[in-house]
Design a protein around this motif. Sequence first.
Motif, PDB file in Angstrom:
ATOM      1  N   ASP A 106       0.811  -1.215   0.000  1.00 35.76           N
ATOM      2  CA  ASP A 106       0.000   0.000   0.000  1.00 35.76           C
ATOM      3  C   ASP A 106       0.846   1.267   0.000  1.00 35.76           C
ATOM      4  O   ASP A 106       0.353   2.361   0.292  1.00 35.76           O
ATOM      5  N   THR A 107       2.134   1.140  -0.333  1.00 40.17           N
ATOM      6  CA  THR A 107       3.002   2.316  -0.365  1.00 40.17           C
ATOM      7  C   THR A 107       2.765   3.121  -1.647  1.00 40.17           C
ATOM      8  O   THR A 107       2.200   2.625  -2.615  1.00 40.17           O
ATOM      9  N   HIS A 108       3.238   4.358  -1.625  1.00 41.05           N
ATOM     10  CA  HIS A 108       2.995   5.300  -2.724  1.00 41.05           C
ATOM     11  C   HIS A 108       4.335   5.815  -3.254  1.00 41.05           C
ATOM     12  O   HIS A 108       5.177   6.249  -2.465  1.00 41.05           O
ATOM     13  N   PRO A 109       4.569   5.776  -4.581  1.00 38.53           N
ATOM     14  CA  PRO A 109       5.881   6.133  -5.115  1.00 38.53           C
ATOM     15  C   PRO A 109       6.053   7.610  -5.443  1.00 38.53           C
ATOM     16  O   PRO A 109       5.092   8.318  -5.719  1.00 38.53           O
ATOM     17  N   PHE A 110       7.266   8.075  -5.398  1.00 41.81           N
ATOM     18  CA  PHE A 110       7.752   9.309  -6.021  1.00 41.81           C
ATOM     19  C   PHE A 110       7.324  10.607  -5.349  1.00 41.81           C
ATOM     20  O   PHE A 110       7.704  11.683  -5.764  1.00 41.81           O
ATOM     21  N   GLY A 111       6.511  10.536  -4.315  1.00 35.39           N
ATOM     22  CA  GLY A 111       6.116  11.753  -3.611  1.00 35.39           C
ATOM     23  C   GLY A 111       4.644  12.079  -3.763  1.00 35.39           C
ATOM     24  O   GLY A 111       3.936  11.513  -4.589  1.00 35.39           O
ATOM     25  N   THR A 112       4.194  13.023  -2.959  1.00 28.54           N
ATOM     26  CA  THR A 112       2.785  13.382  -2.937  1.00 28.54           C
ATOM     27  C   THR A 112       2.331  14.027  -4.247  1.00 28.54           C
ATOM     28  O   THR A 112       3.105  14.714  -4.925  1.00 28.54           O
ATOM     29  N   GLN A 113       1.064  13.794  -4.587  1.00 23.93           N
ATOM     30  CA  GLN A 113       0.447  14.430  -5.751  1.00 23.93           C
ATOM     31  C   GLN A 113      -0.512  15.536  -5.332  1.00 23.93           C
ATOM     32  O   GLN A 113      -1.175  16.149  -6.170  1.00 23.93           O
ATOM     33  N   ARG A 114      -0.582  15.799  -4.054  1.00 19.48           N
ATOM     34  CA  ARG A 114      -1.470  16.839  -3.540  1.00 19.48           C
ATOM     35  C   ARG A 114      -0.821  18.212  -3.650  1.00 19.48           C
ATOM     36  O   ARG A 114       0.397  18.355  -3.698  1.00 19.48           O
ATOM     37  N   ASP A 115      -1.646  19.239  -3.663  1.00 20.45           N
ATOM     38  CA  ASP A 115      -1.175  20.618  -3.636  1.00 20.45           C
ATOM     39  C   ASP A 115      -0.992  21.024  -2.178  1.00 20.45           C
ATOM     40  O   ASP A 115      -1.946  21.378  -1.494  1.00 20.45           O
ATOM     41  N   LEU A 116       0.251  20.971  -1.716  1.00 21.47           N
ATOM     42  CA  LEU A 116       0.506  21.229  -0.302  1.00 21.47           C
ATOM     43  C   LEU A 116       0.367  22.712   0.050  1.00 21.47           C
ATOM     44  O   LEU A 116       0.358  23.063   1.233  1.00 21.47           O
TER      45      LEU A 116
END
Length: 501
Positions: free
Chosen positions: A103-113
């Motif tokens: 359930d890990t997520h690659p390459f970094g967040t895709q959200r607008d921080l």
Amino acid sequence: MRTVFFTAAIILITIAGLSIYFFGFGYVFLIILLILFLVGLYDVTQKKHAILKNFPIVGHFRYMFEAISPEIQQYFIESNTDGRPFSRNLRSLVYRRAKNVNDTHPFGTQRDLGGEDYMALRHSIYAVKPAKEAPRVTIGCQDCKQPYSAALLNISAMSFGSLSSNAVLALNRGAKKGGFYHNTGEGGISNYHREGGGDLVWQIGTGYFGCRNENGDFDEEKFKEKSSWPQVKMIEIKLSQGAKPGHGGVLPGIKNTKEIAEIRGVEAGTTILSPPSHTAFSNPKELVAFIAKLRELCGGKPVGFKLCVGRTEEFVNLCKEMVAQHVWPDFITVDGAEGGTGAAPLEFSDSVGLPLEPALIFVNGTLEKYHLRQNIRIIASGKALTAFSIIKNIALGADLCNSARGFMFSLGCIQALRCNTNECPTGVATQKASLTKGLVVSDKAERVYNFHKNTIHAVQELLGATGHTHSSEISIHDLVKGDEMVKLANRYFPDTVNTQV
């Protein structure tokens, strides 16, 4: 367009006829043209749809594309982060955890921080190892004779009728294996709720399904009988829900089968609209007395109520009445306006009720003001899907969370937005036997269990990152608005909280 249709039809049919007459082929083409001509002729003469009348045959494509527009939007248009009500990233997270895969997520967040809605945990440089045992919360005040130890995440209210028999059974079996409770929803306790053996919270709505008399009013004897069942651990009075506050529950007639009607005590095949309010009480004094009555009738099990906050002064008056009678619920479930439902008027879903975040802060603060908080547990309900959403809700004042759509995703829900049509393609929210059959209970029950287990594990990891070992240690001071670099507490309590991170 009608002129074009008739002109084209005459020319094409004539060509097909000549082709058969002179060359001996074109029968299939002629048959297809005649069928299309009859369809177009019907379109032109019918009076129900202006588009079909003005654009015969071609107009049908409009309705065809409209029918599959949710799928087009979901699979070809939306990005990983902008889907509504839940983004593709969030849905995928549930699917992976339910399947017990990476359930890990690659390459970094895709959200607008840098966006206004970004919120984060204030982690500690002295993080601790996650606790081995998952935190649990005891529900039951001094008047409760049978306190209940609840998990941090549980199945929110979803009735049999709204959900299929296989969906309800899979949820309950998963709850049994994972040691968390399953809220029945206001539709009453079905055999599928009981067959799985999982703990139940029996929700009593305005229709009093399962404990109503012939007039639709509350029946004490029926309630006393069913509330005594060992599997029923708590009782929840539904005052309102976030997706349609101030509006009764809706069960479309197409989903109201004979079996469901018998459970609810209504007529099969009819659309069931629960009353917007209860007949057993109509003011704070009567509501508090009703809580005491239910606690007595059920043998001292925890009794609480669920509401979406609207008029805050009404909740304040209710707290005052609790103090006056020295009677209070064992728990309060706070539902946000962002909560889900199988069917609701759009105006209610979009424009009525307080969102969960300010509602939790208000309810928690009001209970503290009237010295009731130590006796009452707060349950947060409304888009609790990830470990962070659970931690955030607890930080804002909750003790534990309920999730409906999260567990629906674990069953295989694809957010097809067909809940109110009886055409759910995954067999979750339908009463069609042909669709329900596709939901294999043994497989989906395991996925329900996996989703809960892996999400709670993620909660424990987040707790460790903040330097805490138990959910009770979390507070609003552990949250930060990333775009402001100030504690979230400062946004709500600017006069009492230090503004530095």
